[in-house]
Enzyme design. Structure first.
Site, PDB file in Angstrom:
ATOM      1  N   ASP A 104      18.508  -2.419  22.450  1.00 51.86           N
ATOM      2  CA  ASP A 104      19.002  -1.894  23.723  1.00 51.86           C
ATOM      3  C   ASP A 104      18.535  -0.453  23.939  1.00 51.86           C
ATOM      4  O   ASP A 104      19.337   0.448  24.157  1.00 51.86           O
ATOM      5  CB  ASP A 104      20.538  -1.990  23.754  1.00 51.86           C
ATOM      6  CG  ASP A 104      21.082  -1.875  25.165  1.00 51.86           C
ATOM      7  OD1 ASP A 104      20.283  -1.969  26.126  1.00 51.86           O
ATOM      8  OD2 ASP A 104      22.300  -1.681  25.315  1.00 51.86           O
TER       9      ASP A 104
ATOM     10  N   GLY B 156      29.155   1.308  27.645  1.00 49.48           N
ATOM     11  CA  GLY B 156      27.869   0.658  27.428  1.00 49.48           C
ATOM     12  C   GLY B 156      28.087  -0.801  27.144  1.00 49.48           C
ATOM     13  O   GLY B 156      29.195  -1.328  27.329  1.00 49.48           O
TER      14      GLY B 156
END
Ligand SMILES: *[C@@H]1O[C@H](CO)[C@@H](O)[C@H](O)[C@H]1NC(C)=O
Ligand SMILES: *[C@@H]1O[C@H](CO)[C@@H](O)[C@H](O)[C@H]1NC(C)=O
Ligand SMILES: *[C@@H]1O[C@H](CO)[C@@H](O)[C@H](O)[C@H]1NC(C)=O
Ligand SMILES: *[C@@H]1O[C@H](CO)[C@@H](O)[C@H](O)[C@H]1NC(C)=O
Ligand SMILES: *[C@@H]1O[C@H](CO)[C@@H](O)[C@H](O)[C@H]1NC(C)=O
Ligand SMILES: *[C@@H]1O[C@H](CO)[C@@H](O)[C@H](O)[C@H]1NC(C)=O
Ligand SMILES: *[C@@H]1O[C@H](CO)[C@@H](O)[C@H](O)[C@H]1NC(C)=O
Ligand SMILES: *[C@@H]1O[C@H](CO)[C@@H](O)[C@H](O)[C@H]1NC(C)=O
Ligand SMILES: *[C@@H]1O[C@H](CO)[C@@H](O)[C@H](O)[C@H]1NC(C)=O
Ligand SMILES: *[C@@H]1O[C@H](CO)[C@@H](O)[C@H](O)[C@H]1NC(C)=O
Length: 805
Positions: free
Chosen positions: A603, A490
């Site tokens: 996010d 990520g």
């Protein structure tokens, strides 16, 4: 039998007479008799608040089943009656009056009656909750709406009388058991066209912001846009200025109160749960209420009770304190004794906000903290001092203290014997020394035992910081078989599966490019470690050795949401999708509003929502934004294959708030509906941006089921689908203020709050499709900035550069 019938008919007469809505001159109300409004909305009679044994005349909601009933208005707020069977509410000389058990008049409507019309007066309880006194000509001469208690009912006016200069206020109850006027009130400021909440009718601690007639909302209450429950209107003429409101849905039972907590609250009654649902309250935090804990009481936001007395102090009235009535504050356990020297004093050091009641004598001729202290010590009226480039002395009581702030250090004078760890005499000291030596020996032995035991049982763990385990790098290397089983990657680093020596399975995240120093990293991580919620992934521990920074989380067997939503193998049914939407919202509410310091996730996307064995969603990676610093270009560039969960404000460079998460959440919800990435919608070979289709279909009243993931074969609740579509469109509104808060989202999905038709989000204009090309419009540019891509995966970084032109 005859007797039974007689009794039956008798009780029928009683109940039918009790159901009347009017008292006329020769009638009265006593004991358990009541008036009921025509359509059964409100009841008037004697009631007993909470566990109190005092009775009051009040008006309560008939259809609301709380015990005790929910009271909207009280006549004799200040003076109770103790025997309601021998008390009477009746009309005497044209006024409605309350006589107590001794037949003493304790309350009256107090109207000046001209004798000519006084013979035939009546009082009627209306279906709006208004009690009206009428004269023989049928004119209203008094109404309870003009004397509001703590509840503002629809139709009532909170007004400023321009002739007399008087205001109609909402005033809180003193406590849940005492409807007498408390310290908090809501009043109209006719000049600023706004509402203010004041403490003791003097210190203002909240304002609604001024009324915006075009948008029909108060400037500091932007959330009024989202839930159209109350229709406020403002009226101003030469006689008076006022606000009143009506309910858009007249069938709803809703109330607006000035609560005992010092907050204004709006609540709706939910038949389904038989509860009042709070959907709005201000000020948001309890400790923002001025002096909520009284003199020498200290407020703290985290953990009940909110109020505690300072060390060496005790509640002025323990019984009030037990009822959460903190207004009386605290008093010294040992009074300051003026003139007598036998009592020794010390100082209790506290930190508080600078907002605290100001010292009333400053800059005394004291050159040092020591001099300032002795000034206070020698002045028997001195309650406290503070030395900060000058000496400040408080001779009045300390108000509005807060534990959650340390802007200022105040030294409070307290009798020496009430201060902690006071050395009394040598015997005690010796005793204490011997005691502590023994204690230390035992403690060391115990710690050694624990460490030894842990070492054997649990090799991966070396030390514990708070609730977190501090791991050794080598052990994590072993646990993850040298980082061989990668679970995912990520914006912040890669994640590996691992098994600890106690056989528990974990996910180990190797952070990349942590910009923070060691100490700050540990502080940040331990903050994240304290955050626990069923919809948040739990951090178990961390490792920080040199440049290696790792975080150890609970392992989630079902992986991340994207794998379920977008894969062809697994299919999440509608019910599960809805539950995941709700659970994710709850996790975010916790991050945004319930933690000590608000956390913006930054996010939110399906990759960061993990599913446990039962498909319960857990938000991952929260708090990391702060850890890796505020450089989000990395996040931007690593978002591959997604067409943006990022709110427009990321691109425009303004400060990011929790509403950025709301935007991303909304974008994700569209994908719950379609089962495909927003960027990958394809129809007849053309790209068509899905959120835009949803907004158009919603607003044009089209068939929402056509938008549904085709794999679900139409198997979805239309009501839930409509709700998700509306919420998603609200969440992606361009203007942050128009987006709901996550707690509002939660309430809407929970069915506790209705949601209006959203306006078409302007930001969708950013994503107008043009064949296979994507055209961007930036907010700041008047001309259209267009960029052509054949590859949507690159659009985010492109958008960024477009915006920074
Ligand atoms: C009230 O009672 C008195 C005496 O009983 C009677 O004279 C009067 O007319 C009554 N008033 C009404 C409004 O019924
Ligand atoms: C009344 O007292 C009982 C027992 O002390 C307590 O559980 C309850 O919460 C009280 N009710 C109210 C409304 O204060
Ligand atoms: C009622 O009349 C008296 C005498 O005329 C006057 O002093 C008083 O202010 C009046 N009260 C009200 C409430 O109007
Ligand atoms: C009292 O007023 C009501 C209407 O307000 C009327 O119906 C009634 O006849 C009146 N009674 C008397 C005794 O004047
Ligand atoms: C509130 O104000 C009144 C006068 O304005 C004052 O007498 C009273 O002491 C104040 N109450 C508190 C709790 O400070
Ligand atoms: C809102 O209230 C105003 C004034 O009372 C009224 O004119 C208007 O029709 C109301 N709007 C709706 C949608 O009910
Ligand atoms: C209130 O009354 C004064 C004169 O009594 C007048 O000048 C003023 O305009 C009035 N205020 C409003 C809002 O009408
Ligand atoms: C203001 O009060 C006066 C006297 O009571 C009344 O005649 C007038 O109609 C009122 N004005 C408005 C706008 O209600
Ligand atoms: C009271 O304390 C709160 C919290 O510490 C602070 O935000 C507020 O400004 C203070 N209020 C006043 C009027 O000093
Ligand atoms: C401070 O306030 C107290 C109580 O209100 C008063 O008695 C005293 O005179 C004040 N001192 C100064 C220096 O203003």
């Amino acid at each position: 039998m005859a007797l039974f019938l007689l009794l039956l008919s008798f009780s029928l007469i009683i109940s039918s007479s009790a159901a009347a809505d009017t008292i006329t001159t020769n009638q009265s109300i006593s004991g358990d008799q009541t008036l009921t409004s025509k359509d059964q909305n409100f009841v008037l009679g004697f009631f007993k608040p909470g566990n109190s044994s005092n009775y009051y005349i009040g008006i309560w909601y008939k259809k609301v089943t709380t015990i005790p009933p929910t009271v909207a208005w009280v006549a004799n707020r200040q003076t109770h009656v103790s025997d309601h069977f021998n008390s009477e509410l009746k009309i005497i000389d044209g006024n409605l009056v309350l006589l107590n058990q001794e037949k003493v008049q304790i309350w009256s409507t107090g109207v000046n009656i001209s004798s000519s019309t006084s013979s035939n007066h009546s009082a009627v309880l209306g279906d709006d909750g208004n009690l009206v006194l009428r004269n023989g000509l049928g004119q209203n001469i008094w109404q309870s709406f003009d004397f509001p208690a703590h509840t503002w009912l629809p139709g009532a006016r909170l007004a400023y009388d321009n002739k007399t200069g008087t205001k109609k206020l909402l005033t809180s109850w003193k406590s849940n058991e005492d409807p007498a006027e408390g310290l908090f009130s809501l009043e109209l400021d006719p000049i600023g066209k706004q509402y203010l909440i004041k403490w003791n009718k003097s210190t203002q601690y909240w304002t609604s912001g001024s009324w915006d007639e075009t948008n029909k909302l108060f400037s500091l209450v932007p959330e009024m846009r989202l839930n159209y429950i109350y229709n406020f209107s403002y009226v101003s003429n030469e006689n008076e200025s006022y606000f009143e409101y009506s309910l858009y849905n007249p069938a709803l039972i809703s109330r607006f109160i000035m609560d005992v907590s010092g907050q204004v609250k709006q609540m709706s009654w939910l038949d389904a749960t038989q509860q009042w649902n709070l959907f709005w309250s201000q000020p948001r935090q309890q400790c923002e209420v001025y002096d909520y804990c009284g003199a020498f009481g200290s407020c703290r936001e985290s953990g009940l009770p909110f109020c505690n007395c300072l060390t060496g102090f005790t509640p002025r009235s323990q019984s009030d304190w037990d009822l959460n009535d903190f207004a009386g504050g605290c008093v010294r356990k040992t009074d300051l004794q003026c003139g007598r020297t036998s009592e020794k004093y010390g100082f209790l050091k506290i930190s508080s906000s600078r907002g605290d009641d100001h010292p009333n004598s400053t800059s005394l001729a004291a050159a040092s903290a020591g001099e300032c202290e002795s000034l206070c010590l020698n002045d028997c009226t001195c309650n406290a001092y503070s030395y900060d480039n000058g000496c400040s002395i408080w001779t009045r009581e300390l108000l509005n203290l807060s534990e959650d702030s340390n802007e200022i250090t105040i030294n409070v004078k307290v009798a020496a014997r009430d201060l902690p760890s006071e050395k009394k005499n040598n015997k005690v000291i010796i005793g204490a020394v011997v005691g502590s030596v023994i204690g230390v020996v035992l403690l060391v032995g115990f710690i050694w035992f624990l460490m030894y035991r842990n070492k054997r049982r649990y090799a991966g763990k070396t030390a514990v910081e708070g609730s977190l385990v501090s791991f050794v790098y080598r052990d994590l290397q072993t646990a993850t078989k040298n980082f061989s089983e990668k679970l995912g990657g990520g914006g912040f680093g890669s994640v590996f599966k691992g098994t600890l020596p106690d056989l528990s399975v974990v996910a180990v995240k190797k952070l990349e490019s942590v910009t923070q120093g060691e100490k700050q990293f540990r502080t940040e991580v331990s903050t994240i470690g304290t955050i626990q919620h069923v919809n948040l992934v739990r951090l178990r521990g961390f490792c920080s050795e040199g440049n290696s920074k790792l975080l150890v989380y609970d392992y989630m067997p079902n992986g991340s949401l994207d794998a379920h939503l977008f894969s062809t193998k697994k299919l999440l049914d509608w019910k599960t999708r809805y539950q995941i939407a709700l659970g994710t919202a709850r996790g975010l509410v916790y991050l945004h509003e319930k933690c000590r310091d608000c956390i913006i996730h930054c996010d939110i996307k399906p990759e960061n929502v993990l599913l446990d064995a039962d498909l319960c969603p857990k938000v991952a990676d929260f708090g990391l934004a702060k850890l890796v610093g505020r450089d989000f270009s990395r996040v931007l560039t690593t978002m591959r294959g997604t067409r943006g969960y990022l709110a427009p404000e990321w691109l425009s460079g303004v400060a990011i708030t929790t509403k950025a998460d709301v935007y991303s959440y909304g974008m994700m919800i569209f994908e719950f509906i379609s089962g495909t990435r927003n960027s990958e919608q394809s129809e007849d070979g053309k790209h068509k941006f899905f959120p835009m289709r949803v907004a158009n279909t919603l607003i044009d009243g089209g068939d929402l089921l056509t938008l549904l993931d085709p794999r679900l074969c139409g198997e979805a609740s239309l009501e839930e689908l409509t709700k998700l579509c509306k919420v998603a469109c609200w969440c992606i509104q361009d203007d942050e203020e128009n987006r709901p808060s996550m707690s509002q989202v939660e309430q809407i999905l929970d069915g506790l709050l209705d949601v209006n038709m959203p306006p078409k989000p302007r930001s969708l204009q950013l994503f107008v499709d043009n064949g296979d090309d994507v055209v961007f419009f930036t907010e700041s540019s008047t001309s259209q900035t267009s960029q052509t891509h054949s590859n949507p995966s690159s659009h985010v970084s492109q958008a960024k550069s477009a915006a920074s032109v």
